[in-house]
Design a protein around this motif. Structure first.
Motif, PDB file in Angstrom:
ATOM      1  N   ALA A 281      -1.027 144.336  32.030  1.00 44.37           N
ATOM      2  CA  ALA A 281      -1.344 144.155  30.611  1.00 44.37           C
ATOM      3  C   ALA A 281      -2.832 144.325  30.321  1.00 44.37           C
ATOM      4  N   SER A 282      -3.668 144.202  31.351  1.00 41.55           N
ATOM      5  CA  SER A 282      -5.117 144.344  31.136  1.00 41.55           C
ATOM      6  C   SER A 282      -5.515 145.773  30.798  1.00 41.55           C
ATOM      7  N   GLY A 283      -4.646 146.734  31.131  1.00 38.66           N
ATOM      8  CA  GLY A 283      -4.958 148.134  30.869  1.00 38.66           C
ATOM      9  C   GLY A 283      -5.834 148.780  31.919  1.00 38.66           C
ATOM     10  N   ILE A 284      -6.308 148.006  32.895  1.00 36.51           N
ATOM     11  CA  ILE A 284      -7.147 148.548  33.969  1.00 36.51           C
ATOM     12  C   ILE A 284      -6.255 149.349  34.924  1.00 36.51           C
ATOM     13  N   THR A 285      -6.676 150.509  35.310  1.00 30.83           N
ATOM     14  CA  THR A 285      -5.864 151.349  36.195  1.00 30.83           C
ATOM     15  C   THR A 285      -6.377 151.394  37.627  1.00 30.83           C
ATOM     16  N   ARG A 286      -7.605 150.905  37.843  1.00 30.43           N
ATOM     17  CA  ARG A 286      -8.160 150.916  39.197  1.00 30.43           C
ATOM     18  C   ARG A 286      -8.878 149.582  39.434  1.00 30.43           C
ATOM     19  N   PHE A 287      -8.354 148.812  40.375  1.00 28.96           N
ATOM     20  CA  PHE A 287      -8.892 147.484  40.625  1.00 28.96           C
ATOM     21  C   PHE A 287      -9.750 147.452  41.878  1.00 28.96           C
ATOM     22  N   THR A 288     -10.708 146.531  41.885  1.00 28.93           N
ATOM     23  CA  THR A 288     -11.525 146.279  43.067  1.00 28.93           C
ATOM     24  C   THR A 288     -10.830 145.210  43.918  1.00 28.93           C
ATOM     25  N   ALA A 289     -11.523 144.729  44.959  1.00 25.31           N
ATOM     26  CA  ALA A 289     -10.944 143.706  45.830  1.00 25.31           C
ATOM     27  C   ALA A 289     -10.711 142.389  45.095  1.00 25.31           C
TER      28      ALA A 289
ATOM     29  N   GLY B 190      -9.378 142.048  42.115  1.00 26.57           N
ATOM     30  CA  GLY B 190      -8.627 142.586  40.985  1.00 26.57           C
ATOM     31  C   GLY B 190      -8.050 141.564  40.040  1.00 26.57           C
ATOM     32  N   VAL B 191      -7.554 140.419  40.537  1.00 26.63           N
ATOM     33  CA  VAL B 191      -6.928 139.435  39.654  1.00 26.63           C
ATOM     34  C   VAL B 191      -7.970 138.847  38.702  1.00 26.63           C
ATOM     35  N   SER B 192      -9.143 138.517  39.199  1.00 27.89           N
ATOM     36  CA  SER B 192     -10.211 138.022  38.321  1.00 27.89           C
ATOM     37  C   SER B 192     -10.684 139.111  37.366  1.00 27.89           C
ATOM     38  N   GLN B 193     -10.726 140.331  37.847  1.00 24.36           N
ATOM     39  CA  GLN B 193     -11.118 141.465  37.012  1.00 24.36           C
ATOM     40  C   GLN B 193     -10.169 141.586  35.816  1.00 24.36           C
ATOM     41  N   ALA B 194      -8.863 141.452  36.084  1.00 24.50           N
ATOM     42  CA  ALA B 194      -7.875 141.516  35.005  1.00 24.50           C
ATOM     43  C   ALA B 194      -7.968 140.293  34.104  1.00 24.50           C
ATOM     44  N   ALA B 195      -8.204 139.116  34.699  1.00 19.53           N
ATOM     45  CA  ALA B 195      -8.293 137.886  33.913  1.00 19.53           C
ATOM     46  C   ALA B 195      -9.461 137.938  32.931  1.00 19.53           C
ATOM     47  N   GLU B 196     -10.564 138.564  33.338  1.00 22.86           N
ATOM     48  CA  GLU B 196     -11.708 138.704  32.432  1.00 22.86           C
ATOM     49  C   GLU B 196     -11.328 139.513  31.204  1.00 22.86           C
ATOM     50  N   THR B 197     -10.528 140.565  31.411  1.00 22.94           N
ATOM     51  CA  THR B 197     -10.121 141.417  30.297  1.00 22.94           C
ATOM     52  C   THR B 197      -9.110 140.717  29.395  1.00 22.94           C
ATOM     53  N   VAL B 198      -8.141 140.030  30.021  1.00 27.08           N
ATOM     54  CA  VAL B 198      -7.049 139.417  29.266  1.00 27.08           C
ATOM     55  C   VAL B 198      -7.481 138.106  28.614  1.00 27.08           C
ATOM     56  N   MET B 199      -8.250 137.277  29.344  1.00 22.42           N
ATOM     57  CA  MET B 199      -8.559 135.917  28.898  1.00 22.42           C
ATOM     58  C   MET B 199     -10.017 135.733  28.485  1.00 22.42           C
TER      59      MET B 199
END
Length: 472
Positions: free
Chosen positions: A250-258, A260-269
């Motif tokens: 749901a974050s829309g990110i297509t390439r994650f770093t190590a 990744g979950v925090s990276q997505a959480a920053e975008t979503v939350m």
């Protein structure tokens, strides 16, 4: 460090036994770690939005293997680990291979977990330190904890499990509210092959349930509690994985770093969400590394007690901690962390786990052909489900790194060489006797940590506890 002389008289009082809630807490705590905080991003990189399918496929394979574990482990005698019946069904050598493979799996997973801790901690809390420095420092700390009072971490285990699951559920629910059909309708980065590659890599994300098999001798009513705990652990872990990977999509990110979950959480939350998830990741990976050291050391003690490996590996401190095994795990972890190839480390761990799963599933199939003799769980359709488990587990190998497959089988073969070398050796009776006594009285570091760190039910302390045979 001198090894103490065991008292000859005094019958030990029955220790507290572990109940269902404690088993599930320890199982989920061991399972939900790097498998979600690091592998989720890698899975999305390989399979895109279909990473959820990869988690489901890996969960199905592990569910089949877990059914085999259940029918085998529920035939263990009082005080035995769940691996012991493999020796009766297939022979002592194959029991050793299962235990050695799980020791290898634990040893490699520790490196992966401390590396994941280093990624999150250095990025979100101490950028100046660097990932490698933090990972190496964490290795030293986890090793030191397991040479001393592991109860310090064990007492916090239930809280750690609750915190990380709570934060992951928060992120998952928040992300699912943001999920749109377009998020799921994106091209697959590596085609359909990426789904199967991710599933093979995610196999190790579910292997933490085997810690429950390690603890079978300390579980209250194990023939009922162990199967339920294994199934609940896989179910809870699978739901956490699915919710997390869909929220990441749901974050829309297509390439994650190590991270990744925090990276997505920053975008979503928002930024605060990324920090919260990073905090949960650090708690989870650290406690998971500690739990894997405990579990691997437990397996080593049982192999020493059986005389399967050199007795020096069972040397212990005055408090009963197998310091040689712990130091060996620390050295292996440092070497793998310095290698800095997470994909390779995870693949080697998967190969070791797959070898163990195949052997246990073969043992379950043999029981099925024999019409499920003795007490213990039974499966419908005779040997069909265990045979499917063998095929499903073996089918993961072609999708793994070829070099990792070679390394995994080589290390397993090295263990086999140790086993056969021990057949022609004698000695180490004192160390073996102490390891056997620890197992008989359920007084190993893992058993003490499980009883200290999670909710336990008290056994009746009034009756004497009989001495159990030193079976692994």
């Amino acid at each position: 460090m001198a090894e103490p002389v065991l008292p000859k008289s005094r019958t030990p009082r029955a220790p507290r036994q572990i109940g269902l809630v404690a088993c599930v807490a320890f199982g989920v705590g061991t399972t939900v770690g790097g498998g979600v905080f690091t592998l989720s991003g890698t899975a999305v990189n390989l399979a895109g939005p279909a990473a959820a399918v990869s988690y489901i496929l890996a969960g199905i394979v592990m569910f089949l293997c877990a059914l085999s574990f259940i029918v085998v482990s529920t035939r263990a005698g009082d005080g035995e680990s769940g691996y012991a019946p493999v020796g009766t069904i297939l022979g002592p050598f194959w029991r050793f291979i299962v235990m050695w493979a799980f020791y290898l799996n634990g040893a490699t997973i520790i490196a992966y977990l401390v590396a994941s801790f280093g990624d999150y901690f250095s990025e979100y809390f101490l950028p100046a330190a660097g990932t490698l420095t933090v990972a190496l420092a964490t290795t030293v700390l986890v090793t030191a904890l397991n040479l001393g009072p592991t109860s310090l971490v064990a007492r916090a285990e239930t809280w750690i499990v609750g915190i990380k699951l709570g934060l992951l559920v928060l992120f998952s629910v928040w992300g699912l509210t943001e999920l749109r059909p377009d998020d799921l309708d994106r091209p697959l980065p590596s085609g359909t092959g990426g789904i199967f590659s991710a599933a093979a890599m995610l196999f190790t994300a579910y292997t933490g349930f085997n810690v429950i098999t390690n603890m079978a001798g300390s579980v209250k009513n194990p023939r009922k509690t162990v199967p339920r705990a294994i199934m609940l652990t896989i179910l809870v872990s699978g739901l956490v994985y699915l919710g997390t990977v869909l929220a990441m999509t749901a974050s829309g990110i297509t390439r994650f770093t190590a991270t990744g979950v925090s990276q997505a959480a920053e975008t979503v939350m928002g930024a605060w969400g990324g920090v919260l998830v990073a905090f949960a990741a650090c708690l989870s990976t650290f406690s998971g590394a500690n739990a894997n050291v405990l579990g691997a050391s437990e397996i080593m003690l049982r192999m020493v007690a059986r005389g399967d490996v050199p007795p020096a590996l069972g040397r212990h401190t005055r408090n009963g901690h197998p310091y040689i095994s712990v130091l060996l795990l620390g050295i292996i972890t440092v070497l793998l962390v310095v290698l800095r190839d997470t994909a390779f480390v995870v693949s080697v761990a998967n190969v070791a786990a797959i070898i163990a799963m195949i052997v246990v599933s073969v043992a379950a199939a043999v029981l099925g052909f024999r019409k499920w003799p003795g007490e213990g769980a039974r499966l419908p359709l005779g040997p069909v489900i265990p045979i499917l488990a063998v095929l499903a587990a073996a089918g993961q190998l072609p999708s793994l790194n070829p070099e990792a497959i070679v390394a995994g089988f080589f290390l397993t073969g090295f263990g086999a060489a140790l086993y056969f070398a021990r057949l022609y050796e004698r000695g180490g009776a004192g160390t073996r006797a102490h390891a056997s006594a620890q197992i008989d009285t359920l007084n190993t570091p893992l058993m003490k940590a499980a009883r200290t760190g999670t909710i336990a039910n008290s056994a009746d302390p009034s009756g004497p506890r009989r001495r159990l045979p030193p079976e692994a």
